[in-house]
Design a protein around this motif. Structure first.
Motif, PDB file in Angstrom:
ATOM      1  N   GLU A 284     100.437 -36.039  -8.091  1.00  0.00           N
ATOM      2  CA  GLU A 284     101.476 -35.733  -7.106  1.00  0.00           C
ATOM      3  C   GLU A 284     102.556 -34.853  -7.734  1.00  0.00           C
ATOM      4  O   GLU A 284     103.052 -35.127  -8.818  1.00  0.00           O
ATOM      5  CB  GLU A 284     102.098 -37.023  -6.582  1.00  0.00           C
ATOM      6  N   GLY A 285     102.898 -33.753  -7.064  1.00  0.00           N
ATOM      7  CA  GLY A 285     103.912 -32.831  -7.547  1.00  0.00           C
ATOM      8  C   GLY A 285     103.401 -31.856  -8.591  1.00  0.00           C
ATOM      9  O   GLY A 285     104.174 -31.151  -9.227  1.00  0.00           O
ATOM     10  N   ARG A 286     102.101 -31.793  -8.776  1.00  0.00           N
ATOM     11  CA  ARG A 286     101.501 -30.899  -9.770  1.00  0.00           C
ATOM     12  C   ARG A 286     100.604 -29.880  -9.074  1.00  0.00           C
ATOM     13  O   ARG A 286     100.092 -30.132  -7.986  1.00  0.00           O
ATOM     14  CB  ARG A 286     100.675 -31.695 -10.782  1.00  0.00           C
ATOM     15  N   VAL A 287     100.417 -28.753  -9.735  1.00  0.00           N
ATOM     16  CA  VAL A 287      99.517 -27.726  -9.214  1.00  0.00           C
ATOM     17  C   VAL A 287      98.428 -27.452 -10.235  1.00  0.00           C
ATOM     18  O   VAL A 287      98.651 -27.543 -11.441  1.00  0.00           O
ATOM     19  CB  VAL A 287     100.259 -26.410  -8.873  1.00  0.00           C
ATOM     20  N   ALA A 288      97.254 -27.085  -9.747  1.00  0.00           N
ATOM     21  CA  ALA A 288      96.109 -26.810 -10.614  1.00  0.00           C
ATOM     22  C   ALA A 288      96.231 -25.436 -11.237  1.00  0.00           C
ATOM     23  O   ALA A 288      96.708 -24.490 -10.609  1.00  0.00           O
ATOM     24  CB  ALA A 288      94.819 -26.904  -9.811  1.00  0.00           C
ATOM     25  N   GLY A 289      95.792 -25.340 -12.487  1.00  0.00           N
ATOM     26  CA  GLY A 289      95.752 -24.065 -13.190  1.00  0.00           C
ATOM     27  C   GLY A 289      94.323 -23.597 -13.356  1.00  0.00           C
ATOM     28  O   GLY A 289      93.402 -24.116 -12.716  1.00  0.00           O
ATOM     29  N   GLU A 290      94.125 -22.649 -14.238  1.00  0.00           N
ATOM     30  CA  GLU A 290      92.813 -22.073 -14.497  1.00  0.00           C
ATOM     31  C   GLU A 290      91.949 -23.059 -15.304  1.00  0.00           C
ATOM     32  O   GLU A 290      92.359 -23.506 -16.373  1.00  0.00           O
ATOM     33  CB  GLU A 290      92.989 -20.776 -15.290  1.00  0.00           C
ATOM     34  N   PRO A 291      90.765 -23.413 -14.815  1.00  0.00           N
ATOM     35  CA  PRO A 291      89.889 -24.338 -15.544  1.00  0.00           C
ATOM     36  C   PRO A 291      89.470 -23.772 -16.902  1.00  0.00           C
ATOM     37  O   PRO A 291      89.354 -22.562 -17.074  1.00  0.00           O
ATOM     38  CB  PRO A 291      88.674 -24.481 -14.628  1.00  0.00           C
TER      39      PRO A 291
END
Length: 143
Positions: free
Chosen positions: A42-49
């Motif tokens: 929650e409150g986080r965004v995904a980056g480049e795998p």
């Protein structure tokens, strides 16, 4: 002339449409593991795998039952959804065979061992690691 098979197929399609609409409108219920992961992210965004992550010190790779493996590194939570998430059982012990001393990679092998009997109970096949970082609240408000 209408063929009986075509008529039966059309009738079945009309009967199935309301059921499909009802399924789409019902709320999707999360499993315990999916809910735990959603709370963690929650409150986080995904980056480049990435295919490998640095794992230094005594930080642990955690199992979220039937969902994913997670690894916390500072403010980043790395998530590996694995190729077989249903096999993840947080009551079992993971035995990791690494091919690098400082990294955990998708090529590493993870065996699951039954906690009470001590026998091999499964394998986990890793996938890419997805980094999740907190969103800066000031940047989010501007965007």
């Amino acid at each position: 002339m209408i063929k009986p098979l075509a008529l039966a197929t059309a009738a079945f399609g009309l009967l199935a449409a309301p059921v499909q609409a009802q399924e789409k409108t019902e709320a999707v219920e999360l499993t315990r593991g999916e809910a735990e992961l959603a709370e963690l992210l929650e409150g986080r965004v995904a980056g480049e795998p990435r295919s490998c992550i640095r794992t230094i010190g005594s930080r642990n790779l955690n199992q979220i039952d039937g969902t994913a493996l997670t690894y916390r590194d500072g403010d980043t939570v790395w998530v590996n959804y694995t190729r077989n998430p249903a096999d993840i059982d947080d009551s079992e012990i993971m035995v990791i065979k690494r091919f690098s001393s400082t990294s955990l990679c998708r090529s590493d092998q993870i065996r699951l061992v039954d906690r009470t009997a001590g026998f091999l109970s499964g394998l986990i096949f890793l996938d890419d690691f997805v980094p999740y970082t907190k969103v800066d609240s000031e940047v989010a408000a501007e965007g």
